[in-house]
Design an enzyme around this catalytic site. Structure first.
Site, PDB file in Angstrom:
ATOM      1  N   GLY A  72       0.898  -1.343   0.002  1.00  0.00           N
ATOM      2  CA  GLY A  72      -0.074  -0.020  -0.028  1.00  0.00           C
ATOM      3  C   GLY A  72       0.701   1.328  -0.179  1.00  0.00           C
ATOM      4  O   GLY A  72       0.398   2.167  -0.677  1.00  0.00           O
ATOM      5  N   CYS A 325       1.806   0.895  13.062  1.00  0.00           N
ATOM      6  CA  CYS A 325       3.091   1.321  12.572  1.00  0.00           C
ATOM      7  C   CYS A 325       3.897   2.372  13.677  1.00  0.00           C
ATOM      8  O   CYS A 325       4.842   2.383  13.564  1.00  0.00           O
ATOM      9  CB  CYS A 325       3.103   2.132  11.230  1.00  0.00           C
ATOM     10  SG  CYS A 325       2.166   1.366  10.102  1.00  0.00           S
TER      11      CYS A 325
HETATM   12  N1  PLP Z   1      -2.675   3.124   4.149  1.00  0.00           N
HETATM   13  C1  PLP Z   1      -3.504   2.689   5.129  1.00  0.00           C
HETATM   14  C2  PLP Z   1      -4.718   3.493   5.608  1.00  0.00           C
HETATM   15  C3  PLP Z   1      -2.921   1.818   5.979  1.00  0.00           C
HETATM   16  O1  PLP Z   1      -3.448   1.355   7.072  1.00  0.00           O
HETATM   17  C4  PLP Z   1      -1.742   0.979   5.805  1.00  0.00           C
HETATM   18  C5  PLP Z   1      -1.350  -0.014   6.538  1.00  0.00           C
HETATM   19  O2  PLP Z   1      -1.545  -0.081   7.792  1.00  0.00           O
HETATM   20  C6  PLP Z   1      -1.019   1.449   4.750  1.00  0.00           C
HETATM   21  C7  PLP Z   1      -1.290   2.599   3.983  1.00  0.00           C
HETATM   22  C8  PLP Z   1       0.310   1.021   4.383  1.00  0.00           C
HETATM   23  O3  PLP Z   1       0.079  -0.420   3.679  1.00  0.00           O
HETATM   24  P1  PLP Z   1       1.223  -1.387   3.415  1.00  0.00           P
HETATM   25  O4  PLP Z   1       1.401  -1.846   4.730  1.00  0.00           O
HETATM   26  O5  PLP Z   1       0.783  -2.488   2.556  1.00  0.00           O
HETATM   27  O6  PLP Z   1       2.181  -0.688   3.073  1.00  0.00           O
END
Ligand code: PLP
Length: 387
Positions: A72, A325
């Site tokens: 993402g 995170c």
């Molecule tokens: N955007 C949102 C709203 C998310 O919740 C997350 C992950 O928690 C991400 C982006 C990032 O996705 P990825 O972990 O696949 O990089």
């Protein structure tokens, strides 16, 4: 540990057994490169094409509008990068104060490079002021990037309306739909969203596979430059097992969408109502109407979220305080801070996020253990709650 009650599905989800099964042959027997001329690679290319169709179908897109990425975060970065590179004369970005770091920190990076960035505020329920958005878009705005649903509170933004506003002003609209895809219906045929990101590991596919939807006709510049893969929009040999797994996950998500909005929502509401009835001095964070069906963000006054998590963990219950995170930091979440949550409440915030695998007996178990934990912590607290 005997019992694991996993209520942290906004952090990541269990890979569906059907997805694992679909992927396995592409690690062992069917390892060919889909770009190769011989049939051994061609059969993988055929399967990849099927997966692309299934992923497109989940969001009502055309298969050519789907670009596979590594996650993402890469999709979010690529969307913003593409708009800034396609419109170099426009040096203004609009986003919100409550985005995931994948958007927020990337916008800060561009701010440090000399771009102007507007961070839209939210109200106490986590909602945006669309009139303010209208005022802020100018002819210098290259891109507006606003998430579909918030990872911490589950609050859903009206992205279809936002897309219309942005389109009428002549800018590009990107939405981070990482938390929304598979949980609420999304149909790209009936909206004006230009770019949309999502991620496999939030919908029962593995970590390390993402998608960027690029509407036909929208100007684009790749972030990862290399071979001709993904129609020159993302270099790098395709991650075939993961793409094939995501195809299966998308097919399952489409079939489970109504369950997400009935059974999963019922369990979330049961958890919410049960907590309201059993524990005083609490606050539900975010708009309870426009909210993901699986998410509950709740604050317990006079206790620390980390202490609650620790004691929940001892009972085998997995939840989260703030986003996965950023946990590990004692700073209260930027999302709850932006909503102006009261000091007594902000430190005791917990996010429960359910999935199609959540069982009712697990919710009953949490409702049995949580009041004891909160009561215990409040008895230790110097700010002991006044009954
Ligand atoms: N955007 C949102 C709203 C998310 O919740 C997350 C992950 O928690 C991400 C982006 C990032 O996705 P990825 O972990 O696949 O990089």
């Amino acid at each position: 540990m005997d019992r694991v009650v996993y209520l942290d599905n906004n952090a990541t989800t269990q890979v569906a057994p059907e997805v694992v099964e679909e992927m396995l042959p592409y690690f062992s027997k069917l390892y060919g490169n889909p770009s190769s001329m011989y049939q051994f690679g061609g059969s993988v290319a055929k399967k990849l094409k099927e997966a692309r169709c299934k992923v497109a179908e989940l969001i009502g897109a055309e298969p050519e509008e789907i670009v596979f990425t590594s996650c993402g975060t890469e999709s979010d970065n690529t969307a913003i990068w593409a708009a800034l590179q396609s419109y170099p004369e426009k040096r203004h970005i609009i986003t919100t104060k409550v985005e995931h770091p994948a958007v927020l920190n990337y916008c800060k990076f561009w701010e440090n490079q000399g771009w102007q960035v507007t961070y839209l505020p939210v109200d106490e329920l986590g909602r945006l002021d669309l009139e303010l958005l209208k005022e802020k878009i100018t002819s210098a705005t290259a891109i507006v990037s606003i998430m579909t649903a918030n990872n911490e509170t589950g609050v859903i933004f009206p992205v279809e309306k936002i897309a219309e506003i942005v389109k009428s002003k002549g800018s590009i609209f990107h939405t981070d739909a990482v938390q929304a895809v598979g949980k609420i219906p999304i149909d790209m045929k009936h909206n004006h969203i230009d770019l949309l990101s999502f991620s496999g590991h939030k919908l029962h596919a593995p970590k390390g596979i993402g998608v960027l939807y690029i509407r036909k006709g929208v100007k684009f510049q790749p972030l990862i430059i290399g071979g001709h893969q993904e129609q020159n929009r993302r270099g790098g040999t395709e991650n075939t097992p993961y793409i094939i797994g995501l195809g299966k996950a998308a097919e399952l998500a489409k079939n489970y969408l109504s369950e997400e909005n009935t059974r999963v929502k019922f369990l979330r509401d049961k958890l919410e109502q049960g907590i309201i009835e059993r524990i005083p001095h609490i606050k539900i964070n975010g708009d309870r109407e426009a909210r993901l069906p699986n998410t509950l963000n709740i604050s317990f006054a006079y206790v620390e979220g980390e202490a609650i998590l620790l004691l929940l963990d001892r009972e085998g219950i997995c939840a989260s305080s703030g986003s996965a995170c950023t946990s590990g930091s004692l700073e209260p979440s930027h999302v709850l801070r932006s909503m102006g949550i009261n000091y007594n409440y902000i430190h005791g915030s917990i996010r429960f996020s359910l999935s199609r695998y959540t069982k009712e007996e697990e919710i009953d178990y949490v409702l049995d253990r949580l009041p004891v934990i909160i009561n215990h912590l409040r008895n230790l607290s110097p700010y002991k709650a006044q009954e």
